[in-house]
Scaffold this active site. Structure first.
Site, mmCIF file in Angstrom:
data_model
loop_
_atom_site.group_PDB
_atom_site.id
_atom_site.type_symbol
_atom_site.label_atom_id
_atom_site.label_comp_id
_atom_site.label_asym_id
_atom_site.label_seq_id
_atom_site.Cartn_x
_atom_site.Cartn_y
_atom_site.Cartn_z
ATOM 1 N N CYS A 1 8.608 2.257 11.526
ATOM 2 C CA CYS A 1 7.775 1.174 10.989
ATOM 3 C C CYS A 1 8.526 -0.147 10.855
ATOM 4 C CB CYS A 1 7.267 1.538 9.602
ATOM 5 S SG CYS A 1 6.660 3.203 9.416
ATOM 6 N N ASP B 1 3.355 -5.660 2.659
ATOM 7 C CA ASP B 1 3.752 -4.612 3.615
ATOM 8 C C ASP B 1 4.383 -5.179 4.890
ATOM 9 O OD1 ASP B 1 3.016 -1.972 2.558
ATOM 10 O OD2 ASP B 1 0.999 -2.801 2.453
ATOM 11 N N HIS C 1 -0.054 7.835 9.511
ATOM 12 C CA HIS C 1 -0.131 7.433 10.915
ATOM 13 C C HIS C 1 0.256 8.610 11.823
ATOM 14 C CE1 HIS C 1 0.691 3.110 9.421
ATOM 15 N NE2 HIS C 1 -0.492 3.079 9.986
ATOM 16 N N GLU D 1 6.140 -2.834 12.798
ATOM 17 C CA GLU D 1 5.645 -2.016 13.909
ATOM 18 C C GLU D 1 4.123 -1.979 13.971
ATOM 19 O OE1 GLU D 1 6.817 2.198 15.719
ATOM 20 O OE2 GLU D 1 5.873 2.393 13.764
ATOM 21 N N ASP D 2 3.482 -2.111 12.806
ATOM 22 C CA ASP D 2 2.019 -1.982 12.800
ATOM 23 C C ASP D 2 1.302 -3.157 13.436
ATOM 24 O OD1 ASP D 2 1.737 0.573 11.623
ATOM 25 O OD2 ASP D 2 2.396 -0.284 9.731
ATOM 26 N N LEU E 1 0.842 -1.207 0.000
ATOM 27 C CA LEU E 1 0.000 0.000 0.000
ATOM 28 C C LEU E 1 0.867 1.243 0.000
ATOM 29 C CD1 LEU E 1 -2.392 -1.127 2.880
ATOM 30 C CD2 LEU E 1 -2.889 -1.154 0.423
ATOM 31 N N ARG F 1 -3.500 -6.168 5.260
ATOM 32 C CA ARG F 1 -2.466 -6.365 6.280
ATOM 33 C C ARG F 1 -2.965 -7.174 7.477
ATOM 34 N NH1 ARG F 1 1.349 -1.552 7.556
ATOM 35 N NH2 ARG F 1 2.472 -3.410 8.218
ATOM 36 N N ARG G 1 -6.597 4.266 9.768
ATOM 37 C CA ARG G 1 -6.263 2.873 10.107
ATOM 38 C C ARG G 1 -6.698 2.491 11.539
ATOM 39 N NH1 ARG G 1 -1.961 1.039 6.795
ATOM 40 N NH2 ARG G 1 -2.378 1.853 4.719
HETATM 41 N N1 GLY Z 1 2.712 0.671 3.206
HETATM 42 C C1 GLY Z 1 2.477 0.740 4.576
HETATM 43 C C2 GLY Z 1 1.036 0.832 4.879
HETATM 44 O O1 GLY Z 1 0.310 1.413 4.099
HETATM 45 O O2 GLY Z 1 0.568 0.329 5.844
#
Ligand code: GLY
Length: 258
Positions: free
Chosen positions: A253, A62, A166, A67-68, A20, A87, A133
């Site tokens: 990230c 991704d 973010h 980290e996400d 993404l 994701r 998000r």
């Molecule tokens: N490419 C990182 C994200 O969109 O979460």
């Protein structure tokens, strides 16, 4: 400032360019991204961290942005529930790794969504970004978990703030009660108890950096910010992040640090 001893990293997979992105900076060069990732890992090691290196995972383009998938603290790990459908499966891939390293793990559950990139820790306080998000329910669940663990938190709505995916695209904690903020966030009441270091508009990408133990790792190419960090007296490591930037990624990230 939390002392860090470990970090979890995962290199970009061959299909990294299919991930993404909301920016228009061209396709990333995967070979160069791998070189930049290797230098990133070396910098974390230079700061004293022992790395858990997960294998590249092409199921999720991704997935280098580990980290996400979690919020890791000195007390527990919290598995997130990423807000982008593509994701969602990344959390299952990281869960066994975290369960092996933390005595307590919590999880964000539906309909809550949280991306780790929206969470900024400043000592025992967490800023929780509500974004495209991370939704309000995810923020609420996370605040409850953090409170159970003895932390405080504040929600910051960043929807409508231009140019940031973010919360941590626009804020990082320098430590010593200092927060670095982009102009669009600098006036928010939630940050008032901290010393605010504003980042120049043309250097806003540099707002995402890492304070790791004594050192600060910054993105290369932002001389005004580098000079500010040096004046504060922190040892500085500058890393080229060009290929990750093309995919909306930045320094924080690429690792989970604890
Ligand atoms: N490419 C990182 C994200 O969109 O979460």
């Amino acid at each position: 400032m939390t002392a860090f001893t470990r970090a979890i990293v995962r290199p970009p997979a061959a299909n990294f360019a299919q991930g993404l992105t909301s920016v228009d900076l061209g396709k990333p060069d995967v070979s160069l991204a791998l070189e930049q990732h290797a230098r990133y890992c070396a910098a974390l090691e230079q700061c004293g961290l022992a790395l858990t290196r997960l294998p590249a995972d092409a199921r999720f383009a991704d997935s280098t942005f580990v980290e996400d998938t979690a919020i890791v603290t000195d007390r527990c790990a919290i598995l997130t529930r990423p807000g982008a459908a593509s994701r969602a499966g990344e959390v299952a891939a990281i869960e066994p790794v975290l369960r092996g390293k933390f005595e307590r793990t919590h999880a964000i559950v539906a309909p809550g969504t949280v991306d780790g990139g929206d969470i900024c820790q400043a000592g025992n306080h967490f800023f929780i970004g509500i974004s495209e998000r991370t939704n309000a329910e995810g923020a609420r669940q996370l605040a409850t978990i953090l409170e159970q663990e003895g932390f405080t938190s504040a929600a910051i709505d960043i929807r409508g703030v231009d140019g940031i995916l973010h919360l941590k695209s626009g804020i990082s904690c320098l430590g010593d009660n200092r927060l670095v903020l982009i102009d669009a966030l600098a006036a928010r009441a939630e940050f008032r108890s901290c010393e605010i270091v504003r980042i120049a508009a043309e250097e806003s990408y540099a707002a995402n950096f890492l304070r790791i133990n004594e050192s600060v790792i910054v993105s290369a190419g932002f001389p005004q910010f580098e000079s500010r960090v040096r004046k504060f007296g922190y040892p500085l490591i500058a890393l080229d992040m060009s290929e990750f930037r093309k995919m909306d990624g930045a320094l924080s990230c690429l690792s989970l640090r604890f």
